[in-house]
Design a protein around this motif. Structure first.
Motif, mmCIF file in Angstrom:
data_model
loop_
_atom_site.group_PDB
_atom_site.id
_atom_site.type_symbol
_atom_site.label_atom_id
_atom_site.label_comp_id
_atom_site.label_asym_id
_atom_site.label_seq_id
_atom_site.Cartn_x
_atom_site.Cartn_y
_atom_site.Cartn_z
ATOM 1 N N ILE A 53 14.639 -35.594 -7.314
ATOM 2 C CA ILE A 53 14.268 -36.931 -7.803
ATOM 3 C C ILE A 53 15.088 -37.269 -9.047
ATOM 4 O O ILE A 53 15.203 -36.444 -9.955
ATOM 5 N N PRO A 54 15.676 -38.455 -9.131
ATOM 6 C CA PRO A 54 16.479 -38.834 -10.302
ATOM 7 C C PRO A 54 15.653 -38.824 -11.585
ATOM 8 O O PRO A 54 14.437 -39.038 -11.577
ATOM 9 N N GLU A 55 16.337 -38.608 -12.702
ATOM 10 C CA GLU A 55 15.667 -38.516 -13.995
ATOM 11 C C GLU A 55 14.985 -39.822 -14.392
ATOM 12 O O GLU A 55 13.981 -39.804 -15.113
ATOM 13 N N ASP A 56 15.521 -40.951 -13.954
ATOM 14 C CA ASP A 56 14.935 -42.219 -14.377
ATOM 15 C C ASP A 56 13.592 -42.494 -13.685
ATOM 16 O O ASP A 56 12.852 -43.383 -14.100
ATOM 17 N N LEU A 57 13.266 -41.734 -12.646
ATOM 18 C CA LEU A 57 11.941 -41.827 -12.017
ATOM 19 C C LEU A 57 11.054 -40.703 -12.545
ATOM 20 O O LEU A 57 10.556 -39.853 -11.791
ATOM 21 N N HIS A 58 10.841 -40.716 -13.839
ATOM 22 C CA HIS A 58 10.131 -39.612 -14.485
ATOM 23 C C HIS A 58 8.700 -39.465 -13.951
ATOM 24 O O HIS A 58 8.210 -38.352 -13.758
ATOM 25 N N TRP A 59 8.024 -40.581 -13.707
ATOM 26 C CA TRP A 59 6.644 -40.513 -13.228
ATOM 27 C C TRP A 59 6.553 -39.823 -11.876
ATOM 28 O O TRP A 59 5.607 -39.070 -11.611
ATOM 29 N N LEU A 60 7.560 -40.049 -11.026
ATOM 30 C CA LEU A 60 7.562 -39.424 -9.710
ATOM 31 C C LEU A 60 7.870 -37.927 -9.820
ATOM 32 O O LEU A 60 7.293 -37.103 -9.101
#
Length: 543
Positions: free
Chosen positions: A423-430
């Protein structure tokens, strides 16, 4: 010939006697938390930078804010954030030189500031933290950061060395003697940790604390599962480990209130002195007494159990003679763990699963710490996720069995680690959700391996079997700090890829173990071997 389980059905499988024993041992389980995960608060690493003589005076003269001071005097602070150079290197300049410009101090000192050489932090560090830790007291950063890994590895090394020794003591001299002696040793080591002045002595006493504390916790687990009937054995085993999760919440709250590591160590150690009252309120395991040929002492405990549970002992059980008495006293031996085919397969698979549980459990906690954030909230979230894990086990274990939920927990943990890494870093919540699912899975697996381990070995060698197999858990604990903190320097999520492979293999191996649902605890090695053969015969005739 009746077994102890037959007698427990009549005198109470989980009456007042067992509930009292269970409660006091849960206190022991909760008290183990600071030893196992204490590194989170005892060794937290605050933001830091080199101390530069003269910078504070220059900042005061120029009227800089803290951010302006850091941009002007700390290497790569503004352009690259807080990396290695900003934490572990300083400009090789004299900040006490007169005539330094307040708008371009480096330019006034060297003309081209980009050519100024960098040097190590010769005068120490400045830490942005209101509290103290091992790191701030002994400067365990930069070139000495490995010493913090060694601190955590030392307690796991103590777990490893003590696993076999303490396990032998529990099987040779009894569960109660083992508990009392290790509790006392743990208290002494914990108090000495508060007062020793050097890093070397802290590591030594941390090792000694690990030497006795895990064996103490495991002996308590063995005892609490041996005094209850088969119907309640899995529940008390899971809840005993859930008490450890309650200890995580309490430890987090205490650490938040006391952010100084020595005072924190003293605060979590002194209350464990009350556990020495176990001498008066804790029974010896009747199963162990029977395995040692001490039937009369075992029956005295059973009579006390019946009295406290307000049950009447059946007259035909009053003078019962157990088979172990005729067979003679059995002594635990390491060879028995691998002497026969089924025992050998059980031992090797359990060893690997203990290793996996430790690596993923501790590794995910450490990896969450590397990702920054609020230390106390992160610890709280990771503790709370363990309660639904316990609930899922309790709900599913008697309906489905032990083997399939355990294998699924390992597979889910491994798969969740892979998803988290991708999962990419910018989708921290995921990423956080995926990481929590992985933590829940490995928590289930950790609880299951400890629980099922006790069901796969006969009584006379049960404690030793658990200790030997769980020693691989300690080896995992020794190496996981180095796995996490070294691999993140290559790629931040690389440790998660390692966790994925290890977890998926563990899930597959679990399927090779026999199902223990509804099974009476084995008393001899022959019981273990015959049980497996009965399963094969049953499946063959069913087909």
């Amino acid at each position: 010939m009746p077994t102890l389980d037959d007698i427990l059905e009549n005198v109470g499988e989980f009456g007042k006697f067992q509930k009292q024993t269970f409660f006091v041992l849960c206190l022991l389980s909760a008290a183990f938390t600071p030893v196992y995960v204490g590194i989170v608060f005892f060794g937290f690493v605050p933001e830091h930078r080199c101390f530069n003589p003269g910078v504070a005076e220059l900042s005061q003269r120029c009227g800089w804010s803290l951010e302006e001071q850091l941009n002007h005097t700390v290497p790569e602070w503004g352009s690259h954030g807080t990396g290695f150079n900003s934490r572990c290197r300083r400009y090789e300049v004299n900040w006490n030189t007169t005539g330094i410009s307040c708008t371009d101090p480096l330019g006034s000192l060297a003309g081209n500031w980009s050519s100024i050489p960098l040097s190590p932090c010769r005068d120490g560090w400045v830490y942005d933290s209101p509290g103290t830790s091992l790191v701030t007291e002994f400067n365990l950063v930069c070139e000495d950061s490995w010493k913090l890994d060694l601190f955590q590895s030392s307690v796991n090394a103590g777990f490893f060395v003590g696993s076999i020794n303490i396990g032998y003591i529990a099987d040779r001299f009894g569960r109660k003697f083992c508990l009392l002696s290790t509790i006392l040793a743990n208290i002494v080591c914990g108090i000495l940790l508060v007062f020793v002045p050097t890093y070397l002595w802290i590591v030594i006493f941390r090792f000694l604390q690990g030497l006795v504390s895990k064996g103490c916790w495991t002996a308590g687990y063995i005892l609490v599962t041996e005094v209850v009937g088969p119907k309640y054995r899995r529940t008390v085993g899971i809840l005993y480990q859930t008490a450890f999760s309650v200890g995580l919440l309490l430890f987090d709250a205490i650490a938040y209130a006391i952010p100084h590591w020595r005072w924190l160590q003293l605060t979590v150690t002194l209350p464990t002195s009350f556990l020495l009252l176990y001498y008066w309120c804790l029974p010896e395991s009747p199963r162990w007494l029977i395995s040692q040929g001490k039937n009369s002492k075992a029956m005295n405990i059973v009579r006390e159990m019946a009295k406290k549970n307000q049950k009447k002992m059946p007259s035909d059980f009053e003078d019962v003679k157990f088979e172990e008495e005729d067979g003679g006293k059995q002594s635990p031996s390491l060879i028995d763990l691998v002497r026969t085919p089924q025992m050998r397969k059980n031992t090797f698979i359990l060893m690997y699963n203990w290793f996996t549980s430790s690596v993923l459990y501790q590794g995910l906690i450490m990896h969450m710490g590397v990702a920054a954030g609020n230390m106390y909230l992160d610890f709280l979230y990771s503790a709370l996720v363990e309660f639904p894990a316990a609930f899922i086990i309790i709900v599913s274990i008697d309906r489905i069995g032990r083997r399939y939920p355990w294998a699924a927990a390992n597979l889910v943990a491994g798969a969740a680690c892979l998803v988290t890494a991708l999962i990419p870093e910018d989708l921290h919540w995921l990423k956080l959700i995926a990481a929590c699912i992985g933590r829940m899975g490995i928590t289930m697996a950790f609880e299951m391996v400890c629980f099922v381990n006790t069901e796969l070995y006969p009584t006379y060698i049960r404690n030793l079997g658990v200790m030997v197999c769980s020693s691989l858990c300690d080896i995992g604990g020794v190496i996981v700090p180095f796995i996490v903190y070294r691999l993140v320097e290559i790629w931040h999520d690389l440790p998660l890829i390692v966790f994925t492979v290890v977890g998926l293999i563990a899930g597959g191996l679990v399927l090779l173990l026999p199902e223990t649902k509804g099974r009476v605890l084995p008393e001899t090695v022959e019981d273990v071997e015959n049980f497996n053969r009965k399963l094969v015969y049953y499946v063959s005739t069913a087909l």
